[in-house]
Design an enzyme around this catalytic site. Structure first.
Site, short mmCIF file in Angstrom:
data_model
loop_
_atom_site.label_atom_id
_atom_site.label_comp_id
_atom_site.label_asym_id
_atom_site.label_seq_id
_atom_site.Cartn_x
_atom_site.Cartn_y
_atom_site.Cartn_z
N SER A 1 -50.37 -29.08 38.54
CA SER A 1 -50.50 -29.15 39.99
C SER A 1 -49.03 -28.40 40.50
O SER A 1 -48.76 -28.43 41.51
CB SER A 1 -49.86 -30.47 40.30
N GLU B 1 0.81 -1.05 0.00
CA GLU B 1 -0.11 0.00 -0.03
C GLU B 1 0.82 1.28 0.03
O GLU B 1 0.49 2.34 -0.33
CB GLU B 1 -0.85 -0.05 1.31
#
Length: 792
Positions: free
Chosen positions: A464, A87
């Site tokens: 229950s 780069e």
């Protein structure tokens, strides 16, 4: 000649002055539009939100951009060399702009009219990435140059390079080299090979088209360019170059480094953080620490999955997912490609049957290759006919599978077994009863398959499981654990409907007058109704409301005592927590704290605890629910509570709990606790109207299999046990201290009255103890009456 040289020199000075003046004029024109680059000194890179367990395991990550900021000193030199060689080779020499490159780009523009991107230094790319757009205009380029020069005056070269390496887009939502290393290779940057470094360094020029996942051919060509420049600049040797060039393009997509699977917890924490911080939660780098410990969460997940697969196994095999071919068989390559396109649902993997022997089958499994299913992995697969009916036991492998079948398989110890995606579902919710912190939560068989969080969102009939709340209201209104209530049939005429209501016990036995402790432990339905009638429905509803249940839409009828209201598993666990912690209502929470990217705490949970039941009543219910585990004696015999399997499996005296099964076994529950953990497990179909069914004995399996009806004790309790085995490992068994407001007395277990002879110890709130003593001749046994009911 001299005169012309002097004139040329003056003309050159004039041109230089004009150039400087031009630059100054340009600067003045664009200066008002230039952003303040001083903010780069304190820049905070956008990082995703991460969700962790309490002990630091990564559960999930949320955010469009994946970024893992890395300090420049932690960057491998090889990576920096690769990026600079590709780069900006003169990065550490130039002042932020490359005059030669700019001139070259300008010549191209003047001669061809093309506005090419070139000539941007790393500093210019930082300027563009943080402050500008990517449009190719002269104005943008001029701004970029001035910003680059300003950045160079403000930051060091290392600071600029660090910003670049952590900001640059590198494809597949990865930003920065740290994220790219994870996305493409599942590694830290320090662990990358030279070939992998070169691949990442080549991405900035075209991350969408040059990445090795989307376009491996172009990616390999770009990698070669990077390696060539590294060789030319002397950063690598010829041998290194050759080895890296020969390396295969082995990249594949890697998600976040999830170290703990807890997707339902992750989504709850995600929604909490979103409610606090809005959309900023996705970019502020929040670290959200949940209340779950990794081992407990894993145990909860394993327990639920095991329980659901066990239910599915005993109800029979529904057959192959698909028959892939009828004529010529597929090649191995075709099978591999097809399997790769299919999802996996842990612990199930898709597979294709390639050969069938008398009592085995050969299968090709996704990502596992060719495996054998032995008879032990096949023999369970008798045909499924209906939820309450199965076919004959399997005799040979071909009765279950055929060549070309697309099936599911799962590990079974060292071997593999035939499997199927369960149609049944369930949930587990567990808390620390002392503060409400969620310690494990699983909202279904598989989050990828179905994201509905049943632990938090599925309101199902309590059955229950409601009885301890009804009994607690009764104990606050004149009853004691020794009170005798008649376990006998009820036949109630309703003049409004002109129908008779006959609630029934399950199993189909009535035992006459019995103590309240025994009635709760054995889940006697008609006793629960009589206690509700003796207490009053408004009082019972108020007790449910105090414990956090929504009572606005609960019908005020006697069916309340049998669990007609609905609740989520998380609500149920929260309600039972009050019996484990001395009567306090807790508010469940899943987020312990939230930190910003610098570790500063932005939020910390403050548990909400409120006393809603007396400590004495809480203790008495815990005692009765302990009897539901360990049983007791009366009428000259020992009786088991409905949760006796928990006592056998865990072998601890400090556990307590209650089964629950709704009408026609549409919902199966078990909720239970110790002083340190409370959990509720639920199993049912997402289709509310589908019963859990029944199973017949499978002759191919051992004698420990569950057969008969599916109830809370047989279907939900094993899940609760599976979680509690792991959750209680770090908590030693401990007694519940008796509250100072209680005292003990010796009673006759058959009559509930005091006795001076042989009896049992019972706890009483002063004023509720029996007033009389039992006489030996009054003790008697009561016979049973056969009736049927599935509510227990």
């Amino acid at each position: 000649m001299l005169k012309w040289l002097i004139r040329l020199f003056i003309f050159g000075l004039f041109l230089s002055f004009c150039a400087i003046a031009g630059v100054f004029v340009l600067y003045q024109q664009v200066k008002p539009e230039l952003p303040d680059v001083s903010e780069l000194k304190d820049i905070r890179l956008e990082t995703p939100m991460r969700i962790f367990s309490q002990d630091g395991e990564l559960i999930s990550q949320y955010g469009e951009q994946r970024r893992t900021p890395i300090a420049i000193e932690d960057m491998p030199p090889m990576l920096i060399d690769a990026v600079l060689a590709t780069e900006d080779a003169r990065f550490y020499e130039h002042p932020g702009i490359d005059v030669i490159g700019i001139s070259r780009a300008a010549v191209v523009w003047f001669t061809t009219g093309e506005k090419r991107q070139g000539a941007s230094t790393i500093t210019q790319q930082v300027a563009r990435n943080f402050f500008l757009t990517r449009e190719k205009t002269i104005t943008r380029k001029i701004k970029e140059i001035f910003l680059a020069m300003h950045i160079e005056s403000l930051l060091s070269k290392d600071e600029i390079l660090a910003l670049y390496l952590n900001k640059i887009a590198l494809g597949h939502r990865s930003h920065g080299v740290g994220a790219a290393a994870q996305v493409y290779y599942g590694k830290e940057v320090a662990d990358l090979t030279l070939a992998e470094v070169a691949m990442i360094a080549g991405l900035p020029q075209g991350p969408s088209v040059l990445n090795p996942i989307s376009n491996p051919t172009r990616a390999a060509e770009r990698r070669a360019v990077v390696l060539g420049r590294m060789l030319d600049t002397g950063k690598i040797s010829r041998v290194q170059y050759n080895d890296a060039m020969a390396a295969p393009v082995a990249a594949r997509y890697h998600g976040a480094e999830i170290t703990l699977s807890a997707p339902y917890i992750a989504e709850m924490a995600h929604q909490f953080a979103l409610s606090m911080f809005g959309e900023d939660a996705y970019t502020k780098g929040l670290k959200v620490y949940t209340t779950v410990q990794s081992e407990e969460q894993q145990a909860g997940t394993q327990a639920l999955v095991d329980g659901l697969l066990a239910y599915d196994l005993r109800h029979g095999y529904r057959g192959a997912t698909e028959q892939l071919w009828q004529g010529a068989p597929w090649s191995n390559e075709q099978i591999t490609e097809h399997l790769a396109s299919l999802p996996s649902y842990w612990p199930l993997e898709p597979a294709v049957v390639t050969a069938v022997a008398a009592r085995s089958a050969t299968v090709q499994v996704k990502n596992k290759g060719e495996l054998t299913l032995a008879w032990d992995g096949l023999k369970w697969a008798r045909p499924y006919i209906a939820d309450n009916r199965q076919g004959h036991a399997l005799r040979q492998a071909k009765d279950a599978v055929a060549v070309g079948d697309l099936i599911w398989v799962r590990p079974q110890g060292e071997q593999w077994m035939l499997a199927q995606l369960p149609e049944i579902n369930g949930a587990l919710a567990a808390l620390d009863p002392n503060n409400g912190a969620i310690t494990s939560l699983v909202g279904g068989f598989n989050f990828t398959l179905n994201k509905f969080n049943r632990a938090q969102q599925a309101e199902r009939q309590m059955g229950s499981n409601i009885k301890p709340f009804i009994y607690s209201a009764a104990l606050d209104n004149g009853f004691s654990l020794a009170s005798m209530v008649n376990d006998a049939p009820i036949n109630h005429w309703d003049p409004g409907t002109r129908k008779s209501w006959r609630p029934r016990n399950s199993p189909n036995v009535y035992d006459g007058p019995m103590r309240v402790r025994e009635a709760l432990a054995r889940s006697k339905n008609v006793v629960s109704i009589r206690l509700l009638q003796g207490t009053g429905i408004p009082i019972a509803l108020q007790r449910l409301n105090d414990l956090g249940f929504d009572t606005a839409n609960i019908p005020a009828t006697d069916s309340l005592a049998l669990g007609s209201p609905s609740a989520t598993p998380l609500q149920m666990a929260t309600g039972y927590a009050a019996f484990a912690n001395g009567g306090k209502k807790v508010t469940p929470f899943v987020v312990q704290r939230i930190e910003d990217s610098n570790g500063i705490i932005l939020y910390e949970a403050e548990p909400m605890v409120t006393q809603v039941i007396s400590e004495e009543t809480s203790f008495l219910i815990s005692e009765a629910l302990n009897s539901a585990i360990w049983g007791g004696s009366s009428r000259g015999r020992h009786w088991n509570g409905t949760g006796w399997r928990a006592g056998k499996a865990l072998n601890r005296q400090d556990i307590a709990g209650k089964t629950g099964t709704t009408n026609e076994s549409r919902d199966a529950w078990f909720s239970g606790f110790t002083p340190d953990r409370v959990a509720s497990a639920w199993v049912g179909f997402d289709d509310f109207g589908r019963p859990l069914g029944r199973t017949a004995y499978n002759a191919n399996l051992d004698g420990s299999q569950v057969a008969g009806g599916e109830f809370g004790a047989s279907t939900a309790l094993p899940i609760w046990i599976g979680y509690m085995k792991a959750a209680l490992a770090e908590f030693p068994e401990r007694d519940r201290p008796m509250p100072s407001g209680l005292y003990t007395a010796t009673i006759d277990p058959n009559t509930g009255l005091k006795t001076t002879g042989k009896g049992i110890t019972e706890y009483f709130v002063p004023g509720t103890e029996p007033k009389y003593y039992s006489r030996p001749e009054t003790s008697q046994s009561f016979g049973g009456t056969s009736v049927t009911d599935d509510l227990f």
